[in-house]
Motif scaffolding. Structure first.
Motif, short mmCIF file in Angstrom:
data_model
loop_
_atom_site.label_atom_id
_atom_site.label_comp_id
_atom_site.label_asym_id
_atom_site.label_seq_id
_atom_site.Cartn_x
_atom_site.Cartn_y
_atom_site.Cartn_z
N HIS A 1 2.85 0.16 7.67
CA HIS A 1 1.84 1.06 7.09
C HIS A 1 0.83 0.28 6.25
O HIS A 1 -0.37 0.55 6.30
CB HIS A 1 2.50 2.18 6.28
CG HIS A 1 2.96 3.30 7.13
ND1 HIS A 1 2.11 4.25 7.65
CD2 HIS A 1 4.19 3.61 7.60
CE1 HIS A 1 2.79 5.10 8.39
NE2 HIS A 1 4.06 4.73 8.38
N GLU A 2 1.32 -0.68 5.47
CA GLU A 2 0.39 -1.44 4.63
C GLU A 2 -0.51 -2.33 5.51
O GLU A 2 -1.69 -2.50 5.19
CB GLU A 2 1.13 -2.28 3.59
CG GLU A 2 0.22 -2.85 2.53
CD GLU A 2 -0.52 -1.81 1.71
OE1 GLU A 2 -1.64 -2.12 1.25
OE2 GLU A 2 -0.01 -0.70 1.49
N LYS A 3 0.02 -2.86 6.60
CA LYS A 3 -0.81 -3.64 7.53
C LYS A 3 -1.92 -2.77 8.11
O LYS A 3 -3.07 -3.20 8.25
CB LYS A 3 0.03 -4.22 8.67
CG LYS A 3 0.83 -5.42 8.28
CD LYS A 3 1.67 -5.90 9.46
CE LYS A 3 2.62 -6.99 9.04
NZ LYS A 3 3.52 -7.41 10.13
N ASP A 4 -1.57 -1.53 8.46
CA ASP A 4 -2.58 -0.61 8.99
C ASP A 4 -3.67 -0.34 7.95
O ASP A 4 -4.85 -0.34 8.26
CB ASP A 4 -1.94 0.71 9.44
CG ASP A 4 -1.04 0.55 10.65
OD1 ASP A 4 -1.13 -0.49 11.36
OD2 ASP A 4 -0.23 1.47 10.91
N GLY A 5 -3.24 -0.11 6.71
CA GLY A 5 -4.20 0.11 5.63
C GLY A 5 -5.06 -1.11 5.38
O GLY A 5 -6.28 -1.02 5.22
N HIS B 1 -1.23 3.33 2.51
CA HIS B 1 -0.70 2.63 1.33
C HIS B 1 0.34 3.49 0.61
O HIS B 1 1.40 2.99 0.21
CB HIS B 1 -1.85 2.26 0.38
CG HIS B 1 -1.37 1.67 -0.90
ND1 HIS B 1 -0.83 0.39 -0.97
CD2 HIS B 1 -1.31 2.18 -2.15
CE1 HIS B 1 -0.48 0.16 -2.22
NE2 HIS B 1 -0.76 1.22 -2.95
N LEU B 2 0.05 4.76 0.45
CA LEU B 2 0.99 5.64 -0.26
C LEU B 2 2.29 5.80 0.52
O LEU B 2 3.38 5.82 -0.06
CB LEU B 2 0.34 7.00 -0.52
CG LEU B 2 -0.87 6.97 -1.47
CD1 LEU B 2 -1.52 8.34 -1.54
CD2 LEU B 2 -0.47 6.49 -2.85
N VAL B 3 2.19 5.90 1.84
CA VAL B 3 3.39 5.98 2.68
C VAL B 3 4.19 4.67 2.55
O VAL B 3 5.42 4.69 2.44
CB VAL B 3 3.03 6.29 4.15
CG1 VAL B 3 4.24 6.13 5.06
CG2 VAL B 3 2.46 7.71 4.28
N ALA B 4 3.48 3.54 2.54
CA ALA B 4 4.15 2.25 2.39
C ALA B 4 4.92 2.19 1.07
O ALA B 4 6.04 1.67 1.01
CB ALA B 4 3.13 1.11 2.46
N ARG B 5 4.34 2.73 0.00
CA ARG B 5 5.01 2.74 -1.31
C ARG B 5 6.34 3.49 -1.25
O ARG B 5 7.34 3.06 -1.84
CB ARG B 5 4.11 3.39 -2.36
CG ARG B 5 3.00 2.52 -2.83
CD ARG B 5 3.49 1.67 -3.94
NE ARG B 5 2.39 0.88 -4.48
CZ ARG B 5 2.55 -0.08 -5.33
NH1 ARG B 5 3.74 -0.37 -5.79
NH2 ARG B 5 1.53 -0.77 -5.76
N VAL B 6 6.35 4.62 -0.54
CA VAL B 6 7.60 5.39 -0.46
C VAL B 6 8.63 4.62 0.36
O VAL B 6 9.80 4.54 -0.01
CB VAL B 6 7.36 6.79 0.14
CG1 VAL B 6 8.67 7.54 0.33
CG2 VAL B 6 6.43 7.60 -0.77
N TYR B 7 8.20 4.05 1.48
CA TYR B 7 9.14 3.26 2.28
C TYR B 7 9.68 2.07 1.48
O TYR B 7 10.86 1.73 1.59
CB TYR B 7 8.49 2.77 3.57
CG TYR B 7 8.53 3.79 4.68
CD1 TYR B 7 9.74 4.29 5.16
CD2 TYR B 7 7.36 4.26 5.27
CE1 TYR B 7 9.78 5.23 6.18
CE2 TYR B 7 7.39 5.19 6.30
CZ TYR B 7 8.61 5.66 6.74
OH TYR B 7 8.65 6.59 7.75
N GLU B 8 8.85 1.45 0.66
CA GLU B 8 9.32 0.37 -0.20
C GLU B 8 10.41 0.88 -1.14
O GLU B 8 11.44 0.24 -1.33
CB GLU B 8 8.17 -0.21 -1.02
CG GLU B 8 8.62 -1.26 -2.00
CD GLU B 8 7.59 -1.59 -3.07
OE1 GLU B 8 7.79 -2.59 -3.77
OE2 GLU B 8 6.61 -0.84 -3.22
N SER B 9 10.20 2.05 -1.72
CA SER B 9 11.17 2.64 -2.64
C SER B 9 12.50 2.92 -1.95
O SER B 9 13.55 2.90 -2.59
CB SER B 9 10.62 3.93 -3.25
OG SER B 9 9.47 3.66 -4.00
N LYS B 10 12.44 3.17 -0.65
CA LYS B 10 13.66 3.41 0.13
C LYS B 10 14.25 2.12 0.68
O LYS B 10 15.24 2.16 1.40
CB LYS B 10 13.34 4.36 1.29
CG LYS B 10 12.96 5.76 0.87
CD LYS B 10 12.63 6.62 2.07
CE LYS B 10 13.89 6.86 2.86
NZ LYS B 10 13.76 7.83 3.93
#
Length: 132
Positions: free
Chosen positions: A51-55, A33-42
């Protein structure tokens, strides 16, 4: 705004969590989830969605569909999907109309302070038990 540096640290944390807690642990789900947040910001929605699907899969398997974390992850997946579609529509308009295209700003979902504190507590192993 240090997205690349944040991503490097969070991806390393994901690898360590996976190694020591197993690929299906709740700590790994949080890391995704945290990795997904950074990718969203980018604005890298494909990576954020993966990443969010995996979470989400981990939350659903470990906690069930009715758990709060699973529902939060599902809602975030919907939000990411909407953002990805909006970005693709904007890109298509730019390709069709060139520089005269009307480009709306991207909308990022800022986590609440309570959510940030909860995530930091989970990462640091701090658990609060509500007394009622």
């Amino acid at each position: 705004m240090e997205y690349d540096l944040s991503l490097r640290f969070l991806e390393n944390a994901l690898a360590v969590s996976t190694k020591y807690h197993g690929p299906k642990s709740l700590k790994v789900a949080l890391s995704h989830h945290l990795v997904a947040r950074v990718y969203e910001s980018k604005a890298e929605f494909r990576s954020a969605l993966q990443h969010e699907k995996d979470g989400y899969t981990i939350y659903k398997t470990q906690l069930g569909e009715d758990h709060e974390k699973t529902k939060e992850s599902s809602e975030y997946l919907k939000c990411l999907t909407q953002q990805a579609v909006a970005l693709q529509r904007t890109m298509n308009e730019i390709y069709r109309n060139g520089s005269s295209a009307n480009i709306p700003p991207l909308k990022f979902t800022a986590p609440s302070m309570a959510s940030v504190l909860e995530q930091l507590n989970v990462i640091n192993g701090i658990l609060f038990i509500p007394l009622r």
